[in-house]
Each structure stands twice: as structure tokens, then as C-alpha cells.
Design a protein around this motif. Structure first.
Motif, PDB file in Angstrom:
ATOM      1  N   ALA A  12       0.821  -1.102   0.062  1.00 23.31           N
ATOM      2  CA  ALA A  12       0.352   0.094   0.053  1.00 23.31           C
ATOM      3  C   ALA A  12       0.812   1.429   0.053  1.00 23.31           C
ATOM      4  O   ALA A  12       0.638   2.349  -0.696  1.00 23.31           O
ATOM      5  CB  ALA A  12      -0.898  -0.033   1.487  1.00 23.31           C
ATOM      6  N   ARG A  13       1.858   1.181   0.818  1.00 25.34           N
ATOM      7  CA  ARG A  13       2.794   2.335   0.925  1.00 25.34           C
ATOM      8  C   ARG A  13       3.546   2.633  -0.461  1.00 25.34           C
ATOM      9  O   ARG A  13       3.711   3.708  -0.760  1.00 25.34           O
ATOM     10  CB  ARG A  13       3.564   2.438   2.095  1.00 25.34           C
ATOM     11  CG  ARG A  13       2.988   2.119   3.481  1.00 25.34           C
ATOM     12  CD  ARG A  13       4.130   2.483   4.692  1.00 25.34           C
ATOM     13  NE  ARG A  13       5.116   1.507   4.619  1.00 25.34           N
ATOM     14  CZ  ARG A  13       5.123   0.261   5.230  1.00 25.34           C
ATOM     15  NH1 ARG A  13       3.879  -0.107   5.867  1.00 25.34           N
ATOM     16  NH2 ARG A  13       6.011  -0.566   5.175  1.00 25.34           N
ATOM     17  N   ALA A  14       3.781   1.634  -1.012  1.00 26.41           N
ATOM     18  CA  ALA A  14       4.611   1.550  -2.406  1.00 26.41           C
ATOM     19  C   ALA A  14       3.782   2.241  -3.197  1.00 26.41           C
ATOM     20  O   ALA A  14       4.217   3.150  -4.048  1.00 26.41           O
ATOM     21  CB  ALA A  14       5.154   0.148  -2.692  1.00 26.41           C
ATOM     22  N   PHE A  15       2.487   1.717  -3.298  1.00 27.63           N
ATOM     23  CA  PHE A  15       1.602   2.478  -4.352  1.00 27.63           C
ATOM     24  C   PHE A  15       1.556   3.939  -3.936  1.00 27.63           C
ATOM     25  O   PHE A  15       1.036   4.687  -4.898  1.00 27.63           O
ATOM     26  CB  PHE A  15       0.215   1.845  -4.178  1.00 27.63           C
ATOM     27  CG  PHE A  15       0.047   0.571  -5.197  1.00 27.63           C
ATOM     28  CD1 PHE A  15       0.198   0.597  -6.762  1.00 27.63           C
ATOM     29  CD2 PHE A  15       0.321  -0.875  -4.751  1.00 27.63           C
ATOM     30  CE1 PHE A  15       0.318  -0.466  -7.364  1.00 27.63           C
ATOM     31  CE2 PHE A  15       0.239  -1.754  -5.762  1.00 27.63           C
ATOM     32  CZ  PHE A  15       0.213  -1.828  -6.912  1.00 27.63           C
ATOM     33  N   CYS A  16       1.342   4.243  -2.911  1.00 28.87           N
ATOM     34  CA  CYS A  16       1.050   5.739  -2.539  1.00 28.87           C
ATOM     35  C   CYS A  16       2.230   6.597  -2.935  1.00 28.87           C
ATOM     36  O   CYS A  16       2.051   7.739  -3.424  1.00 28.87           O
ATOM     37  CB  CYS A  16       0.853   5.806  -0.777  1.00 28.87           C
ATOM     38  SG  CYS A  16      -0.599   5.258   0.003  1.00 28.87           S
TER      39      CYS A  16
END
Length: 353
Positions: A12-16
Motif C-alpha cells: 500500500a505504501r509503495a503504491f502511495c
């Protein structure tokens, strides 16, 4: 392209981070945590945080990316499709065969679920796939991938071989040997000790083509274990970054996949991939030049963009649930074959109809 995210873990953080790097293309409307967040966590996200799915959908995303883990994915897919919301599920879509089958029965016919399988979109992998599909090595008959685990590797193998949702016979073995693991997801481990590490090798016999799987635990982050790719065809082969082929009755040539990387030496451009070519023909061009993305981020961005275009009826499906279910089914067969020592037969499932 406006989307929302369920989950706050690594993916999730990578996509953010990716969306923040491409603000003219992507907009994260909100995020729904899969665990409680403290004030520091919320501040670090820098995004609106929803309290439940209804509040998340109230931010009017074009689709929802779920990254809460494969144990939670099936129920999330059911709830989102019940609400008529397009969903992009992280891999794998389910943990076991029966859950895969149940998920397909419940949501497969609704045409709202895609899966975030980015590995075939990695620039060098995409270039190799393009070369194979152009016919340069004739009909692909076998491929070996030593790069990533089970379902990801199967996705690459099927793409290189042009294999659809077909039957397969799977055989696998494991071998344990000492190996140092100097890098983990958290960074350098500073551990120079050798640890028992399992390598799994498998053969996937699709009838007209054979896939070879080879993966060592932790390989994706271990610089002591390089990625390897071999594709053999009726008129030539690809070995890693070299393509050998027959060009006339008496001439065999070997060409290299040339990666143009800017920002090197006295090049004052941004450090990033520009293109990958073969004999002057560009097989892959970075669509996001200027954003300074890694290959993984380029693949992720390509997937998100394809999802947005599909939702808007402007492009094909980025990675259908049927394909991801087949990848996971074959990945589970690899695991079962390695555990039992017996051949595992994978037959056509409902998603192949």
C-alpha cells in the motif's frame, strides 16, 4: 485516475509513493487501514483515512486497490463487486484452491475484478515478451525463470510461452543448502552467517511447451542470487539479455537487449530508464520519463494506468482474475508437488471456460 486503497502495509505504501511521484496521472482519494493507526501513522500517510468501506467509497474512486493480504482479499472482492465497484486485488487473489474456486463462482462473471500482477510488465521482461511475440525465435517451446516466487514466476512463464488457461503436469523438488542473506526488505542485514536455505525447482508441462521454475528463498532481495531467464524457440533462443536466431540458411546472429539508462557518467539527464532496444528496434519505452522510477515502479504504474483505462472503457483488461487464479493454481501445484514428491495434474477450471 482516481483510486482508493484498502490496507496500509508495504505494498500500500509503495503504491502511495508511486501516486505521489505521478500526481498528474494518479490521485489516491483515501485509504482504509486494515489495522488501527496512531497519529504518527496517519501523518506519515498524508492521505484521507476512511473509517469503513462505505466512507472509502464516498470519496468516489474509479476503482479500489486492495492490499490487505490474500486472507482478506476474497471477502473484499465480494463486497466491492456487490456494490458494483471495480477492484484491483493484490496477488494472490486467494490462498488455496477451494477459496479460489469459491471466489470465482461468486465474482468471476461480474467482470469487475482485476489483479495487480506487475511482473510481466517489468521493463526487461516486457521487452523479452515483445521479442518472443514478434517471432524472432520462432515458436517458443520452453522457458526457464529464476527470478521470483510461484505465481509471479508462473505469470512470466505463461506470458513468454503464450500459454493460456490450459492443463499442466507439475513436478517439483526442493534442495536445502547454506546461503548468506545480506539484504532483507528492511535493508542490509549485516549478517555474514550462512543459513539453511531452500531452493525449489519445478517443471510445468503444458503439452506443446514446458516451463521450468527455479527459486531460492529470499532470492528477490538477495544480491548473491541473480535473476535468470531462458526462452527457447524453434528458430532461436533468449538467454538473459542476449537473443540468438537464424536469419538465413547459413547465418546465425546474436544480438543484445540494449538498455538506455540516463544520468550516467557525464549525462546530466535524470537517472532513470529511457528505453530497451534490440538491433535498433525499441521493444520497451519508459512512459514515465522524468519521474525517476525504478523498474518495479514502472511496472506498477503501468498496471495502475491500464486499470484506470479499463475502468473508463479505454483499454483492455490489465490482468484478469482468471489469469491470476490460474497462476496461483499452478503455484499451489508446485508447492504440493515439492512436498509430496508426486506429479500434480492441473486441469481446466471454471475460469478457463
Amino acid at each position: 485516475m482516481r483510486f482508493a486503497i484498502v490496507g496500509t502495509g508495504f505494498r500500500a505504501r509503495a503504491f502511495c509513493t508511486l501516486a505521489a511521484a505521478l500526481p498528474d496521472l494518479f490521485d489516491v482519494s483515501a485509504i482504509l487501514p486494515h489495522r488501527p493507526l496512531d497519529d504518527n501513522d496517519r501523518a506519515a500517510l498524508g492521505l484521507p483515512v476512511a473509517g469503513d468501506l462505505g466512507e472509502l467509497l464516498g470519496t468516489r474512486p474509479g476503482f479500489v486497490l486492495t492490499t490487505a493480504g490474500p486472507d482478506a482479499t476474497p471477502d473484499l472482492m465480494r463486497e466491492l463487486t456487490d456494490r458494483g465497484v471495480p477492484a484491483l486485488a493484490e496477488t494472490p487473489p486467494a490462498l488455496d484452491e477451494s477459496t479460489l474456486q469459491a471466489l470465482w463462482r461468486d465474482v468471476g462473471s461480474r467482470g469487475l475484478v482485476q489483479v495487480a500482477e506487475q511482473y510481466p510488465r517489468h521493463p526487461m521482461t516486457a521487452a523479452r515478451i515483445a521479442a518472443v511475440r514478434s517471432g524472432l525465435i520462432g515458436t517458443p517451446t520452453s522457458a526457464q525463470v529464476s527470478m521470483t516466487q510461484t505465481y509471479h514466476a508462473v505469470a512470466i512463464l505463461r506470458a513468454l510461452l503464450g500459454v493460456g488457461l490450459t492443463d499442466a503436469d507439475v513436478r517439483a523438488t526442493t534442495h536445502t543448502a547454506p546461503l548468506v542473506a545480506p539484504v532483507s526488505r528492511a535493508g542490509w542485514t549485516r549478517d555474514r552467517e550462512e543459513h539453511p536455505t531452500v531452493t525449489t525447482t519445478a517443471t510445468l508441462d503444458f503439452g506443446d511447451a514446458i516451463g521450468h521454475y527455479d527459486f531460492t528463498e529470499g532470492q528477490t532481495r538477495n544480491p548473491l542470487r541473480a535473476s535468470r531467464v531462458l526462452v527457447r524457440g524453434s528458430r532461436g533462443e533468449i538467454i538473459d539479455d542476449a537473443l540468438t536466431r537464424l536469419v538465413d540458411e547459413t547465418t546465425v546472429v546474436t544480438s543484445g537487449f540494449e538498455r538506455r539508462q540516463t544520468g550516467l557518467h557525464h549525462d546530466f539527464e535524470a537517472p532513470e530508464l529511457d528505453q530497451i532496444s534490440l538491433d535498433g528496434s525499441v521493444l520497451f519505452h519508459n512512459p514515465y520519463v522524468g519521474a525517476r522510477l525504478s523498474d518495479e515502479e514502472i511496472a506498477m504504474a503501468s498496471l495502475l494506468e491500464a486499470m484506470g483505462r479499463w475502468v473508463a472503457d479505454e483499454g483492455p483488461e490489465p490482468y484478469p482474475l482468471a489469469d491470476a487464479a490460474q497462476d496461483q493454481l499452478l503455484g499451489l501445484a508446485i508447492r504440493r508437488a515439492s512436498e509430496t514428491g508426486a506429479s500434480v495434474r492441473v486441469v481446466r477450471e471454471a475460469w478457463a471456460a
